[in-house]
Design a protein around this motif. Structure first.
Motif, mmCIF file in Angstrom:
data_model
loop_
_atom_site.group_PDB
_atom_site.id
_atom_site.type_symbol
_atom_site.label_atom_id
_atom_site.label_comp_id
_atom_site.label_asym_id
_atom_site.label_seq_id
_atom_site.Cartn_x
_atom_site.Cartn_y
_atom_site.Cartn_z
ATOM 1 N N ALA A 1 0.822 -1.212 0.000
ATOM 2 C CA ALA A 1 0.000 0.000 0.000
ATOM 3 C C ALA A 1 0.858 1.264 0.000
ATOM 4 O O ALA A 1 0.505 2.266 -0.624
ATOM 5 C CB ALA A 1 -0.942 -0.002 1.198
ATOM 6 N N GLN B 1 2.129 1.948 -3.421
ATOM 7 C CA GLN B 1 1.072 2.381 -4.330
ATOM 8 C C GLN B 1 0.870 3.893 -4.305
ATOM 9 O O GLN B 1 0.303 4.474 -5.230
ATOM 10 C CB GLN B 1 -0.239 1.670 -3.941
ATOM 11 N N GLU C 1 -3.253 -0.668 4.521
ATOM 12 C CA GLU C 1 -4.203 -0.787 3.417
ATOM 13 C C GLU C 1 -5.419 0.108 3.613
ATOM 14 O O GLU C 1 -6.226 0.274 2.689
ATOM 15 C CB GLU C 1 -4.644 -2.247 3.261
ATOM 16 N N ASP D 1 -6.952 3.505 3.574
ATOM 17 C CA ASP D 1 -6.501 4.700 2.855
ATOM 18 C C ASP D 1 -6.376 5.934 3.742
ATOM 19 O O ASP D 1 -5.371 6.650 3.691
ATOM 20 C CB ASP D 1 -7.459 4.990 1.693
ATOM 21 N N PHE E 1 -6.360 1.839 -2.262
ATOM 22 C CA PHE E 1 -5.608 0.601 -2.392
ATOM 23 C C PHE E 1 -6.516 -0.546 -2.827
ATOM 24 O O PHE E 1 -6.129 -1.373 -3.650
ATOM 25 C CB PHE E 1 -4.928 0.259 -1.071
ATOM 26 N N ARG F 1 -6.014 -2.848 -6.174
ATOM 27 C CA ARG F 1 -5.936 -4.308 -6.143
ATOM 28 C C ARG F 1 -6.976 -4.919 -7.082
ATOM 29 O O ARG F 1 -6.690 -5.856 -7.836
ATOM 30 C CB ARG F 1 -6.142 -4.812 -4.713
#
Length: 504
Positions: free
Chosen positions: A276, A279, A426, A428, A454, A458
């Motif tokens: 995460a 990302q 994970e 946000d 996230f 995914r």
């Protein structure tokens, strides 16, 4: 309808998990109730199901691809390697033993029975079950007690497709050799090939695919292109590049990037926690094993580990302890997760995992750790930075907090945070606020992206896997295998010499 298929691979990291997930998403899109299954997984990346069972993280990802809730039956046997050449055996989500390789071998007949029971249960509840093998089916020294590859396929009457990684080279030899080292009975189950990670001119590859078909009697059911930037819950450290050192991400919103250094422990576990962070636009995640690699980091993360005491000793041997204490003294952020959090304590007492007894921790948080025999498996919910946080816990070390300010289940002192919760990053809102504070403490003009999701990222990657199968595989042939089961005896040629000691 046979309703099941086994995806094997010529090697570890050939792409079995990705192909299994892709087939699950392809079928789910068509309204098929599909479940993933892996009889035996060896991995330090695990997940906790809603009912508190521990399974491989890859099977949880595959369940998401199938749009179903993960459960223990999807990964009945999980092996978690430790620091002493032994592994913890997790059976149906609960730890049952610590064994060496030879001890484990003696348990396999019983474990195969349990795996077959779970597979039969899933086949009864789902339209299709997509099984993933482990390692290679041609490990001839292990075949007699195999429970994940051809041992499972023959016991459960599963057709098998074999995935080969063309990017590492030698894919035709790997496929041919894999088949040629199987007994006649095992070969009868192998019905086709997948060439994975292809990047080149398909016209140049086509003659080789035809020759492979002629040589083995089995068709290539798909040539799957390389998908760059496809991080998806890797099983082990072979795939660490999926969570760090990626250069394909978007740039920062503010004037600065944030540099995150994650200490790469030898027994690193649940490193998917870093996905995460990687990302986030403008967040650069990299692995660190030397003190100088922490010097310019805005945040240092001590991640999870299967061997807290042994990896703490490694950290000290590498000279990382003075570097960590110096950055904390300078007010620079450190985050400990699970085993990494335990290392931050004043003291650790471990008579369970390492049996080392009392060990000094790093002393960066006012906590004490004592390892318990019972493993904690939970799916907690809490709040931090004013944001709701969901996570999961997998640990033997029980942390007693004796000061600091609350931080999830752990605590914070100055620039140091610690928690046993995996998966917190994970979330946000929580991740954005943590990064905002890291930027402030490190003096960076970094601005967290307001809209990074996230979960959506995914899902997009799982959809790409579904596209991979839909666009590049012979889905009609796949359906025929799923519906028809193992090819009829005599319909496929035997490739000599076969398994040592077996009859052709």
């Amino acid at each position: 309808m046979s309703n099941a298929l086994l995806v094997a691979g010529t090697t570890s990291d050939a792409g079995k998990s990705v192909v299994t997930a892709g087939i699950c998403r392809w079928l789910a899109r068509q309204g098929v109730r599909v479940a993933p299954f892996k009889a035996q997984n060896m991995s330090l990346n695990s997940f906790v199901t809603a009912d508190g069972a521990e399974i491989g993280r890859a099977q949880a990802m595959q369940a998401q691809a199938a749009r179903v809730e993960p459960e223990a039956a999807m990964n009945p046997v999980l092996l978690k390697p430790g620091a002493d050449g032994r592994s913890q055996v997790v059976l149906l989500g609960r730890p049952v033993a610590e064994v060496g390789a030879l001890d484990y071998r003696e348990r396999k007949p019983v474990l195969l029975e349990r795996a077959l029971e779970c597979l039969a249960d899933l086949r009864g509840r789902y339209d299709v079950v997509v099984c993933e093998g482990a390692g290679s089916p041609a490990e001839i020294n292990l075949r007699d007690r195999d429970i994940a590859n051809m041992g499972l396929a023959t016991a459960a009457a599963l057709p098998v497709v074999v995935v080969g990684d063309i990017d590492r080279g030698g894919v035709f030899a790997a496929m041919y050799g894999t088949l040629a080292l199987l007994s006649a009975e095992d070969q009868r189950h192998v019905a086709g090939w997948f060439v994975n990670k292809f990047r080149g001119d398909a016209r140049l590859l086509a003659p080789g695919l035809e020759m492979l078909h002629e040589l083995t009697g089995r068709p290539v059911l798909g040539t799957l292109p390389m998908l760059p930037g496809l991080w998806l819950d890797a099983e082990d450290s072979l795939d660490l590049s999926t969570v760090a050192d990626r250069a394909d991400g978007p740039g920062p919103l503010g004037a600065d990037v944030l540099r995150v250094a994650v200490v790469r422990f030898p027994r690193l576990s649940n490193f998917t926690d870093m996905d995460a962070l990687a990302q986030e636009p403008g967040v650069l995640v990299r692995w660190a094993t030397r003190p100088e690699e922490l010097a310019d980091a805005d945040l240092v993360v001590l991640p999870g580990t299967r061997a807290t005491v042994a990896d703490l000793a490694w950290l000290r041997e590498r000279g990382l302890e003075p570097a960590l204490k110096a950055r904390v003294a300078a007010g620079l952020p450190v985050l400990g997760v699970c085993g990494g959090y335990q290392m931050l304590a004043h003291s650790i007492v471990d008579e369970v995992e390492s049996k080392a007894g009392a060990v000094d921790g790093l002393g960066l948080l006012p906590t004490r750790v004592r390892f318990g025999v019972e493993k904690v498996l939970a799916r907690p919910v809490g709040e931090a930075f004013g944001q709701r946080v969901e996570g999961y816990e997998i640990h033997h070390g029980v942390v007693t907090v004796e000061g600091g300010s609350p931080f999830l289940d752990g605590c914070r002192v100055g620039p140091v945070w610690g928690t046993t919760w995996h998966g917190a990053l994970e979330n946000d809102g929580f991740r954005r606020e943590l990064l905002r504070e890291v930027a402030e403490l490190s003096g960076r003009a970094f601005v967290p992206a307001p809209d990074t999701s996230f979960a959506a990222a995914r899902e997009a990657r799982l959809d790409r896997l579904g596209d991979l199968i839909e666009e590049h595989a012979d889905t009609d042939a796949l359906w025929k295998l799923i519906e028809g089961g193992v090819p009829a005896a005599g319909s496929l040629p035997f490739l000599p010499p076969g398994a040592p000691g077996s009859d052709a």
